[in-house]
Design a protein around this motif. Structure first.
Motif, PDB file in Angstrom:
ATOM      1  N   HIS A  40       0.894  -1.268  -0.148  1.00  0.00           N
ATOM      2  CA  HIS A  40       0.102   0.098  -0.109  1.00  0.00           C
ATOM      3  C   HIS A  40       0.880   1.300  -0.056  1.00  0.00           C
ATOM      4  O   HIS A  40       1.171   1.922   0.857  1.00  0.00           O
ATOM      5  CB  HIS A  40      -1.043  -0.058   1.032  1.00  0.00           C
ATOM      6  CG  HIS A  40      -2.021  -0.895   1.251  1.00  0.00           C
ATOM      7  ND1 HIS A  40      -1.851  -2.466   1.858  1.00  0.00           N
ATOM      8  CD2 HIS A  40      -3.054  -1.104   0.462  1.00  0.00           C
ATOM      9  CE1 HIS A  40      -2.984  -2.780   1.509  1.00  0.00           C
ATOM     10  NE2 HIS A  40      -3.587  -2.530   0.901  1.00  0.00           N
ATOM     11  N   PRO A  41       1.381   1.511  -1.044  1.00  0.00           N
ATOM     12  CA  PRO A  41       2.363   2.702  -1.290  1.00  0.00           C
ATOM     13  C   PRO A  41       1.542   4.206  -1.179  1.00  0.00           C
ATOM     14  O   PRO A  41       0.339   4.208  -1.901  1.00  0.00           O
ATOM     15  CB  PRO A  41       3.069   2.657  -2.552  1.00  0.00           C
ATOM     16  CG  PRO A  41       1.913   1.947  -3.353  1.00  0.00           C
ATOM     17  CD  PRO A  41       1.218   1.039  -2.481  1.00  0.00           C
ATOM     18  N   PHE A  42       1.841   5.187  -0.650  1.00  0.00           N
ATOM     19  CA  PHE A  42       1.484   6.262  -0.760  1.00  0.00           C
ATOM     20  C   PHE A  42       1.651   6.900  -2.148  1.00  0.00           C
ATOM     21  O   PHE A  42       2.654   6.813  -2.611  1.00  0.00           O
ATOM     22  CB  PHE A  42       2.313   7.472   0.349  1.00  0.00           C
ATOM     23  CG  PHE A  42       1.702   7.159   1.861  1.00  0.00           C
ATOM     24  CD1 PHE A  42       0.683   7.888   2.288  1.00  0.00           C
ATOM     25  CD2 PHE A  42       2.281   5.930   2.477  1.00  0.00           C
ATOM     26  CE1 PHE A  42       0.378   7.625   3.854  1.00  0.00           C
ATOM     27  CE2 PHE A  42       1.835   5.703   3.751  1.00  0.00           C
ATOM     28  CZ  PHE A  42       0.868   6.506   4.282  1.00  0.00           C
ATOM     29  N   ASP A  48      -0.772  18.317  -2.281  1.00  0.00           N
ATOM     30  CA  ASP A  48       0.642  17.872  -1.874  1.00  0.00           C
ATOM     31  C   ASP A  48       0.956  16.909  -0.792  1.00  0.00           C
ATOM     32  O   ASP A  48       2.099  16.652  -0.714  1.00  0.00           O
ATOM     33  CB  ASP A  48       1.543  19.068  -2.055  1.00  0.00           C
ATOM     34  CG  ASP A  48       1.798  19.629  -3.200  1.00  0.00           C
ATOM     35  OD1 ASP A  48       1.561  19.129  -4.207  1.00  0.00           O
ATOM     36  OD2 ASP A  48       1.963  21.014  -3.254  1.00  0.00           O
ATOM     37  N   SER A  49      -0.194  16.698   0.027  1.00  0.00           N
ATOM     38  CA  SER A  49      -0.066  15.621   1.033  1.00  0.00           C
ATOM     39  C   SER A  49       0.230  14.389   0.127  1.00  0.00           C
ATOM     40  O   SER A  49      -0.127  14.141  -1.041  1.00  0.00           O
ATOM     41  CB  SER A  49      -1.161  15.667   1.889  1.00  0.00           C
ATOM     42  OG  SER A  49      -2.210  15.378   1.189  1.00  0.00           O
ATOM     43  N   ARG A  50       0.529  13.382   0.920  1.00  0.00           N
ATOM     44  CA  ARG A  50       0.717  12.041   0.350  1.00  0.00           C
ATOM     45  C   ARG A  50      -0.539  11.008   1.189  1.00  0.00           C
ATOM     46  O   ARG A  50      -0.519  11.284   2.331  1.00  0.00           O
ATOM     47  CB  ARG A  50       1.864  11.369   0.243  1.00  0.00           C
ATOM     48  CG  ARG A  50       2.837  12.236  -0.412  1.00  0.00           C
ATOM     49  CD  ARG A  50       4.230  11.448  -0.498  1.00  0.00           C
ATOM     50  NE  ARG A  50       5.064  11.939   1.078  1.00  0.00           N
ATOM     51  CZ  ARG A  50       5.918  11.471   1.417  1.00  0.00           C
ATOM     52  NH1 ARG A  50       6.604  10.754   0.496  1.00  0.00           N
ATOM     53  NH2 ARG A  50       6.550  11.775   2.443  1.00  0.00           N
ATOM     54  N   ALA A  51      -0.968  10.060   0.401  1.00  0.00           N
ATOM     55  CA  ALA A  51      -2.111   9.385   0.942  1.00  0.00           C
ATOM     56  C   ALA A  51      -2.349   8.011   0.292  1.00  0.00           C
ATOM     57  O   ALA A  51      -1.867   7.638  -0.762  1.00  0.00           O
ATOM     58  CB  ALA A  51      -3.546  10.021   1.003  1.00  0.00           C
ATOM     59  N   VAL A  52      -2.867   7.112   1.060  1.00  0.00           N
ATOM     60  CA  VAL A  52      -3.169   5.676   0.448  1.00  0.00           C
ATOM     61  C   VAL A  52      -4.610   5.295   1.486  1.00  0.00           C
ATOM     62  O   VAL A  52      -4.675   5.582   2.319  1.00  0.00           O
ATOM     63  CB  VAL A  52      -2.065   4.890   0.438  1.00  0.00           C
ATOM     64  CG1 VAL A  52      -1.601   4.523   2.050  1.00  0.00           C
ATOM     65  CG2 VAL A  52      -2.407   3.474   0.077  1.00  0.00           C
ATOM     66  N   THR A  53      -5.218   4.715   0.523  1.00  0.00           N
ATOM     67  CA  THR A  53      -6.679   4.261   1.057  1.00  0.00           C
ATOM     68  C   THR A  53      -6.781   2.776   1.117  1.00  0.00           C
ATOM     69  O   THR A  53      -6.403   2.026   0.141  1.00  0.00           O
ATOM     70  CB  THR A  53      -7.822   4.838   0.265  1.00  0.00           C
ATOM     71  OG1 THR A  53      -7.999   6.376   0.348  1.00  0.00           O
ATOM     72  CG2 THR A  53      -9.135   4.174   1.034  1.00  0.00           C
ATOM     73  N   VAL A  54      -7.188   2.249   2.398  1.00  0.00           N
ATOM     74  CA  VAL A  54      -7.222   0.851   2.568  1.00  0.00           C
ATOM     75  C   VAL A  54      -8.779   0.418   2.821  1.00  0.00           C
ATOM     76  O   VAL A  54      -9.200   1.172   3.780  1.00  0.00           O
ATOM     77  CB  VAL A  54      -6.358   0.261   3.479  1.00  0.00           C
ATOM     78  CG1 VAL A  54      -6.403  -1.199   3.751  1.00  0.00           C
ATOM     79  CG2 VAL A  54      -4.746   0.663   3.083  1.00  0.00           C
TER      80      VAL A  54
END
Length: 91
Positions: A40-42, A48-54
């Motif tokens: 699960h990479p960002f 400009d923030s970084r995110a990943v959804t699970v």
């Protein structure tokens, strides 16, 4: 930071970190992905923030941490808790 979207049978958790802290590739690892780095990479968001959804089943407790380039592990200070080793998330 954790963002939640609760649904009847699952919860979508979006893990969010600042754009530049830490530098390089980061992934979220935890009980939900057998602690496998890179699963699960960002990705960079419009702000400009970084995110990943699970997507996770509801009514569960998970340990998790963030893993950055260079084997740099760090916690989410805004998690639901900490157990001395990991950040804790409740869906």
């Amino acid at each position: 930071m954790l963002e939640r979207a609760r649904h009847e049978r699952h919860t979508e958790i979006t893990f969010v970190i600042p754009a530049d802290q830490p530098r390089g590739d980061v992934s979220v690892v935890g009980d939900f992905n057998d602690w496998q780095p890179g699963t699960h990479p960002f990705a960079v968001r419009d702000d400009d923030s970084r995110a990943v959804t699970v997507t996770l089943p509801g009514e569960q407790r998970y340990g998790f941490r963030y893993l950055a380039y260079g084997d740099y592990w760090f916690d989410d200070q805004d998690a639901d808790g900490h157990d001395g080793h990991n950040s804790i998330l409740h869906t």
